[in-house]
Design an enzyme around this catalytic site. Structure first.
Site, PDB file in Angstrom:
ATOM      1  CE  LYS A  51      -4.231  -1.711   2.028  1.00 38.23           C
ATOM      2  NZ  LYS A  51      -5.156  -1.716   3.174  1.00 38.23           N
ATOM      3  CB  CYS A 109     -14.225  -3.268   8.533  1.00 38.36           C
ATOM      4  SG  CYS A 109     -12.833  -3.282   7.446  1.00 38.36           S
TER       5      CYS A 109
END
Ligand SMILES: [Zn+2]
Length: 240
Positions: A79, A179
């Site tokens: 990332k 999540c």
């Protein structure tokens, strides 16, 4: 220079000193997932002096609905390198530094020792605990944020002035619930990031208060709850 920042420096509370303070402030965004993507993008656009982005994950398809710095071509890439590429294209005046590591108690000083503000983009209680403790020890501003479902919260932690995560009883050990378990509406990360960046600016300009901001992007509710430093806090209790 002025053209780029004209709208923000025209905002009375940022004029004329605000932009100079933003420019001379270096930040670390720990975790460049959903909230961290938006935080780092906004801080780079606004012209913070240095933005260090810290993460050890790679981009996955399931990230793309909310992690604004990545696209389909980034899948499988670390990332921080994908984010670095995008962020430097947005504003070359800002020094963007990618750090492909997980922050731990052992390496916190090496990674975060040279920044003024630590921005929370992580989803781990344990990492937040490390950041909270480190920020108090080294007297750095820590902007905490967390999201779940359609709700989120954010708080400026200013050593010696405000309550820390331990003072308010927020969990500081273990992993958060992923999540994927309770779901996450993508808009919530943008709101958490916007509030966090505003808290960072208010903190460096002396406007931040000892409170936690709790919001829900489905109910359109937002509440400011006053918080108070616990003099007996195990993390910040010995600081005046
Ligand atoms: Zn405390």
């Amino acid at each position: 220079m002025l053209d780029r920042y004209l709208t923000q420096i025209s905002f009375p509370k940022l004029f004329p000193e605000g932009q100079r303070k933003i420019r001379s402030t270096s930040v670390a965004v720990v975790g460049v997932g959903g909230t961290g993507s938006h935080i780092s993008e906004l801080m780079v656009r606004m012209g913070f002096g240095k933005v260090k982005i810290v993460d050890h994950d790679t981009v996955e398809l399931s990230n793309l609905n909310r992690q604004s710095l990545y696209d389909e071509e980034d899948i499988g890439r670390p990332k921080v390198y994908a984010a670095h590429e995008k962020l430097t294209k947005i504003n070359r005046e800002v020094e963007v530094i990618p750090v492909n590591l997980k922050v731990t108690e052992e390496n916190a000083d090496e990674i975060l020792g040279d920044v003024n503000i630590i921005m929370d983009g992580t989803d781990s209680f344990g990492t937040r605990g490390v950041l909270n403790k480190f920020s108090i020890e080294k007297e750095k501003i820590f902007i905490f944020s967390a999201v779940e479902g359609s709700s989120g919260m954010a708080k400026a932690i200013i050593p010696g002035r405000t309550a820390c995560l331990e003072c308010i009883g927020y969990p500081t050990t273990g992993d958060s619930i992923p999540c994927s378990v309770n779901g996450l509406i993508p808009s919530v990360v943008e709101i958490a990031a916007s509030i966090s960046v505003t808290l960072a600016i208010k903190s460096i300009l002396g406007y931040a208060e000892d409170e936690i901001i709790v919001f829900d992007s489905w109910d359109f509710s937002l509440e400011k709850i006053k918080t108070k430093k616990n003099p007996h806090c195990e993390v910040c209790g010995f600081k005046a």
